[in-house]
Design an enzyme around this catalytic site. Structure first.
Site, PDB file in Angstrom:
ATOM      1  N   SER A 118     -73.820   1.235  30.228  1.00 33.18           N
ATOM      2  CA  SER A 118     -73.399   2.010  29.058  1.00 33.18           C
ATOM      3  C   SER A 118     -74.306   1.678  27.885  1.00 33.18           C
ATOM      4  O   SER A 118     -74.345   0.532  27.425  1.00 33.18           O
ATOM      5  CB  SER A 118     -71.952   1.678  28.692  1.00 33.18           C
ATOM      6  OG  SER A 118     -71.716   2.045  27.350  1.00 33.18           O
ATOM      7  N   HIS A 170     -74.914   5.766  31.411  1.00 35.46           N
ATOM      8  CA  HIS A 170     -73.604   6.144  30.861  1.00 35.46           C
ATOM      9  C   HIS A 170     -73.708   6.260  29.339  1.00 35.46           C
ATOM     10  O   HIS A 170     -74.115   5.325  28.655  1.00 35.46           O
ATOM     11  CB  HIS A 170     -72.576   5.079  31.253  1.00 35.46           C
ATOM     12  CG  HIS A 170     -71.165   5.402  30.875  1.00 35.46           C
ATOM     13  ND1 HIS A 170     -70.351   6.221  31.626  1.00 35.46           N
ATOM     14  CD2 HIS A 170     -70.416   5.000  29.826  1.00 35.46           C
ATOM     15  CE1 HIS A 170     -69.157   6.297  31.056  1.00 35.46           C
ATOM     16  NE2 HIS A 170     -69.171   5.564  29.952  1.00 35.46           N
ATOM     17  N   ASP A 200     -71.663   7.046  25.894  1.00 30.83           N
ATOM     18  CA  ASP A 200     -70.325   7.117  25.299  1.00 30.83           C
ATOM     19  C   ASP A 200     -70.352   7.906  24.002  1.00 30.83           C
ATOM     20  O   ASP A 200     -70.943   7.477  23.012  1.00 30.83           O
ATOM     21  CB  ASP A 200     -69.812   5.696  25.029  1.00 30.83           C
ATOM     22  CG  ASP A 200     -69.448   4.980  26.317  1.00 30.83           C
ATOM     23  OD1 ASP A 200     -68.645   5.533  27.086  1.00 30.83           O
ATOM     24  OD2 ASP A 200     -69.981   3.881  26.558  1.00 30.83           O
ATOM     25  N   MET A 243     -68.250   9.381  20.947  1.00 31.83           N
ATOM     26  CA  MET A 243     -66.975   9.180  20.232  1.00 31.83           C
ATOM     27  C   MET A 243     -66.999   9.911  18.901  1.00 31.83           C
ATOM     28  O   MET A 243     -68.031   9.943  18.227  1.00 31.83           O
ATOM     29  CB  MET A 243     -66.751   7.693  19.993  1.00 31.83           C
ATOM     30  CG  MET A 243     -66.855   6.852  21.258  1.00 31.83           C
ATOM     31  SD  MET A 243     -66.400   5.146  20.951  1.00 31.83           S
ATOM     32  CE  MET A 243     -66.867   4.390  22.517  1.00 31.83           C
ATOM     33  N   HIS A 291     -69.803  10.541  28.774  1.00 32.87           N
ATOM     34  CA  HIS A 291     -68.367  10.267  28.675  1.00 32.87           C
ATOM     35  C   HIS A 291     -67.884  10.704  27.291  1.00 32.87           C
ATOM     36  O   HIS A 291     -68.123  10.017  26.303  1.00 32.87           O
ATOM     37  CB  HIS A 291     -68.158   8.755  28.907  1.00 32.87           C
ATOM     38  CG  HIS A 291     -66.749   8.286  28.776  1.00 32.87           C
ATOM     39  ND1 HIS A 291     -66.413   6.953  28.721  1.00 32.87           N
ATOM     40  CD2 HIS A 291     -65.579   8.971  28.714  1.00 32.87           C
ATOM     41  CE1 HIS A 291     -65.099   6.830  28.612  1.00 32.87           C
ATOM     42  NE2 HIS A 291     -64.569   8.035  28.590  1.00 32.87           N
ATOM     43  N   MET A 305     -65.421  11.022  24.520  1.00 32.54           N
ATOM     44  CA  MET A 305     -64.160  10.524  23.954  1.00 32.54           C
ATOM     45  C   MET A 305     -63.973  11.255  22.638  1.00 32.54           C
ATOM     46  O   MET A 305     -64.063  10.683  21.557  1.00 32.54           O
ATOM     47  CB  MET A 305     -64.233   9.001  23.775  1.00 32.54           C
ATOM     48  CG  MET A 305     -64.107   8.268  25.112  1.00 32.54           C
ATOM     49  SD  MET A 305     -64.715   6.585  25.031  1.00 32.54           S
ATOM     50  CE  MET A 305     -66.457   6.891  25.287  1.00 32.54           C
ATOM     51  N   MET A 331     -60.101   4.320  32.902  1.00 28.00           N
ATOM     52  CA  MET A 331     -60.447   3.381  31.827  1.00 28.00           C
ATOM     53  C   MET A 331     -59.660   2.087  32.013  1.00 28.00           C
ATOM     54  O   MET A 331     -58.450   2.112  32.233  1.00 28.00           O
ATOM     55  CB  MET A 331     -60.101   3.976  30.461  1.00 28.00           C
ATOM     56  CG  MET A 331     -60.934   5.157  30.012  1.00 28.00           C
ATOM     57  SD  MET A 331     -62.695   4.797  29.817  1.00 28.00           S
ATOM     58  CE  MET A 331     -62.675   3.535  28.537  1.00 28.00           C
ATOM     59  N   ASP A 375     -64.362   1.912  33.948  1.00 30.57           N
ATOM     60  CA  ASP A 375     -65.090   1.703  32.688  1.00 30.57           C
ATOM     61  C   ASP A 375     -64.272   0.833  31.746  1.00 30.57           C
ATOM     62  O   ASP A 375     -63.143   1.173  31.401  1.00 30.57           O
ATOM     63  CB  ASP A 375     -65.349   3.083  32.048  1.00 30.57           C
ATOM     64  CG  ASP A 375     -66.169   3.017  30.772  1.00 30.57           C
ATOM     65  OD1 ASP A 375     -66.671   1.935  30.414  1.00 30.57           O
ATOM     66  OD2 ASP A 375     -66.305   4.085  30.133  1.00 30.57           O
TER      67      ASP A 375
HETATM   68  C1  DX5 Z   1     -65.396   2.202  25.869  1.00 27.61           C
HETATM   69  C2  DX5 Z   1     -66.554   2.857  26.575  1.00 27.61           C
HETATM   70  C3  DX5 Z   1     -67.232   1.982  27.551  1.00 27.61           C
HETATM   71  C4  DX5 Z   1     -67.871   0.745  26.956  1.00 27.61           C
HETATM   72  C5  DX5 Z   1     -67.957  -0.303  28.017  1.00 27.61           C
HETATM   73  O1  DX5 Z   1     -64.657   3.157  25.208  1.00 27.61           O
HETATM   74  O2  DX5 Z   1     -66.116   4.002  27.281  1.00 27.61           O
HETATM   75  O3  DX5 Z   1     -68.189   2.700  28.322  1.00 27.61           O
HETATM   76  O4  DX5 Z   1     -69.157   0.986  26.449  1.00 27.61           O
HETATM   77  O5  DX5 Z   1     -68.384  -1.499  27.454  1.00 27.61           O
HETATM   78  P1  DX5 Z   1     -68.038  -2.897  28.145  1.00 27.61           P
HETATM   79  O6  DX5 Z   1     -68.641  -2.862  29.502  1.00 27.61           O
HETATM   80  O7  DX5 Z   1     -68.682  -3.897  27.226  1.00 27.61           O
HETATM   81  O8  DX5 Z   1     -66.545  -3.019  28.183  1.00 27.61           O
HETATM   82 ZN    ZN Z   2     -67.557   4.980  28.700  1.00 29.22          ZN
END
Ligand code: DX5
Ligand code: ZN
Length: 211
Positions: free
Chosen positions: A10, A35, A37, A39, A68, A70, A139, A172
């Site tokens: 990620s 990956h 993320d 947000m 991903h 969010m 998750m 994840d």
């Molecule tokens: C959290 C993200 C994850 C995050 C994982 O909301 O979706 O992908 O980056 O990070 P680690 O592996 O440090 O928990």
């Molecule tokens: Zn993620």
């Protein structure tokens, strides 16, 4: 020994001032997917990156871009992320009114579809669309931040999905050498890892340890 578990670092935990270089380094280190993320500060209390950044780094690697989302009401942004170079778009069932509409939108763009459930969401919430998606993301932390602790109580849901679903089951949040073992034995075949890869000095060694 043959091991089919895929590792998706990620980039949330990467050094953003050297993002392109970081992506090339994890590819060289043996990562399978990248990956990303996304947000929006609404669905989760954090704001990260948008389609412009995806577009900028997309040409730097041939690895699959696993985006991903969010974000609230994700159907609004599917076209933009698809155009930016996402190969797989995962959205949260909790963030939309009509999952089928989002799935349809992603398919129309010719991309792979993932659906995600947060720790508090039961498998029944995605039951009716399991046959329409390529990936289910379970998750194992509350979405929003990297570096949180793995919630072992979510493992049961991975097993439950694995029993009735033949697509990818991705996990994840809080994945490290130790928690990876439980996720794999529960039935997960793609591990997302932020801190456990980008927080280590040797990315190749870090990725190898997770498999
Ligand atoms: C959290 C993200 C994850 C995050 C994982 O909301 O979706 O992908 O980056 O990070 P680690 O592996 O440090 O928990
Ligand atoms: Zn993620």
């Amino acid at each position: 020994m043959e091991n089919k578990v895929l590792i998706a670092p990620s980039i949330l935990s990467a050094d953003f001032s050297r993002l392109g270089e970081e992506i090339k380094l994890v590819e060289k280190a043996g990562a399978d997917w990248i990956h990303v993320d996304v947000m929006d500060g609404v669905f989760v209390p954090n704001i990260t990156i948008g389609p412009l950044v995806v577009k900028a780094v997309r040409p730097l690697t041939s690895l699959l871009f696993d985006v991903h989302l969010m974000i609230d009401d994700p159907v609004r942004y599917v076209d933009q992320f698809a155009a930016s170079g996402a190969d797989l778009v995962t959205f949260h069932v909790e963030a939309c009114k009509n999952s089928k509409e989002v799935i349809e939108k992603i398919r129309t763009n010719g991309k792979k579809v993932g659906i995600s459930i947060s720790p508090g969401t039961p498998v029944t919430a995605i039951q009716d669309v399991l046959d329409k998606v390529d990936l289910v993301l379970v998750m194992t932390v509350k979405p929003g931040f990297s570096g949180q602790s793995f919630m072992a109580e979510c493992l049961e849901k991975i097993g439950e999905i694995r029993k009735k679903y033949s697509g990818y089951v991705q996990v994840d949040g809080g994945i490290n050498e130790e928690t990876a073992r439980g996720a794999i034995s529960a039935g997960s075949d793609i591990l997302v890892a932020g801190t456990a890869v980008f927080g280590e000095k040797d990315y190749a060694e870090a990725i190898k340890k997770l498999r």
